[in-house]
Design a protein around this motif. Sequence first.
Motif, PDB file in Angstrom:
ATOM      1  N   UNK A  20       0.833  -1.201   0.000  1.00  0.00           N
ATOM      2  CA  UNK A  20       0.000   0.000   0.000  1.00  0.00           C
ATOM      3  C   UNK A  20       0.874   1.260   0.000  1.00  0.00           C
ATOM      4  N   UNK A  21       1.900   1.300   0.854  1.00  0.00           N
ATOM      5  CA  UNK A  21       2.795   2.450   0.901  1.00  0.00           C
ATOM      6  C   UNK A  21       3.489   2.636  -0.445  1.00  0.00           C
ATOM      7  N   UNK A  22       3.936   1.544  -1.013  1.00  0.00           N
ATOM      8  CA  UNK A  22       4.627   1.574  -2.309  1.00  0.00           C
ATOM      9  C   UNK A  22       3.742   2.191  -3.392  1.00  0.00           C
ATOM     10  N   UNK A  23       2.508   1.735  -3.473  1.00  0.00           N
ATOM     11  CA  UNK A  23       1.614   2.227  -4.528  1.00  0.00           C
ATOM     12  C   UNK A  23       1.175   3.666  -4.289  1.00  0.00           C
ATOM     13  N   UNK A 285       3.741  -6.810 -10.863  1.00  0.00           N
ATOM     14  CA  UNK A 285       4.265  -5.501 -10.486  1.00  0.00           C
ATOM     15  C   UNK A 285       5.606  -5.636  -9.779  1.00  0.00           C
ATOM     16  N   UNK A 286       5.730  -6.638  -8.911  1.00  0.00           N
ATOM     17  CA  UNK A 286       6.988  -6.849  -8.201  1.00  0.00           C
ATOM     18  C   UNK A 286       8.110  -7.205  -9.168  1.00  0.00           C
ATOM     19  N   UNK A 290       7.370  -1.811 -10.598  1.00  0.00           N
ATOM     20  CA  UNK A 290       6.526  -0.656 -10.868  1.00  0.00           C
ATOM     21  C   UNK A 290       5.161  -0.909 -10.249  1.00  0.00           C
ATOM     22  N   UNK A 291       4.366   0.133 -10.011  1.00  0.00           N
ATOM     23  CA  UNK A 291       3.025  -0.070  -9.453  1.00  0.00           C
ATOM     24  C   UNK A 291       2.119  -0.778 -10.446  1.00  0.00           C
TER      25      UNK A 291
END
Length: 334
Positions: A20-23, A285-286, A290-291
């Motif tokens: 969540x923080x990443x996106x 994505x991982x 990228x998101x």
Amino acid sequence: MTIPVLTFFNNKGGVGKTSLVYHLAWMYADLGHNVTVADLDPQSNLTSMFLDEGRLEKLCPDNGPRKTIYGAIQPLLDGTGDIIAPYQEQIDDNLNLIVGDLKLSSTEEELSIQWHQCLNRCPRAFRVISALWRILRKAARTCQTDVILVDVGPGLGALNRAALIATDYVVVPLGSDLLSLQALRNLGPALRNWRDGWKDRYTLNPLADLEIPDGEIRPIGYLARQREVILSRPIKAHDKWVNRIPKEYARNLLDQECEHSPATPADDVNSLGILKHYRSLVPLAQEARKPIFNLTTADGARGGHAAAARSSYGDFKALADKIYERISSAERVA
């Protein structure tokens, strides 16, 4: 408006907090905000989402300066000086990362000792306990940051206490299960104890030239994570637990008893929304680093995956906008 520090925290793991923080970091950057994202979880999973192992090895050498959060606090811990401005890895034009470090876990004992020493008006104690907050401020000033997003581990120890005291606002990600509800019963009292404990210490700071955080730790909402979806309908067990969240959140995080609590998070002013289960888009994505909303056919997002990736942009934008509006409203009131 001051530069807000927004931490995503739950003492239960496996609720999608780091993703969540990443996106959201990518989304805020895409929306034109200057973002600093700080990995204060010693497991450094957020850092691993941004950087490959080759780059991490260069930033965290076995010998020599570490360009990480630990490297910024190390002079203070070693007794050779105070904190230094943290190195920030530029991820995108307006997105920078304060790199996580497994060695951050070694600060637990010192942070615990100095927490108690604050009551004795010890100058070093206030430098140590305020170190993470001061590092974040230095980073924000360097990059003219609009918002600081912080990822922390799931524990309730001294490291997370120092990280949360450095926090202005808290978002609580939740799973749709019994353990997530039980985690709220631990999390609320812990945050109140930390907040009250820092109030007892705040006025004892003997250093007139040392800025320290106010430690208000203001919860601004929760985000429930949807379970697997079958035929576009959530599994029924999801509703059983999710619909108990409004009452538990109000009671434990806000210290409010609600006789007539909302029936569902959709009706709850404290809810930031339901985070969809994106299933196989997450590993894509991982792999692409990228998101999910930036995945392309070249990344393997084809057919239904491509459509889901495109629609996820609107989901994360709506969430980012709602969080930013709550922060802005709170800042105006303050």
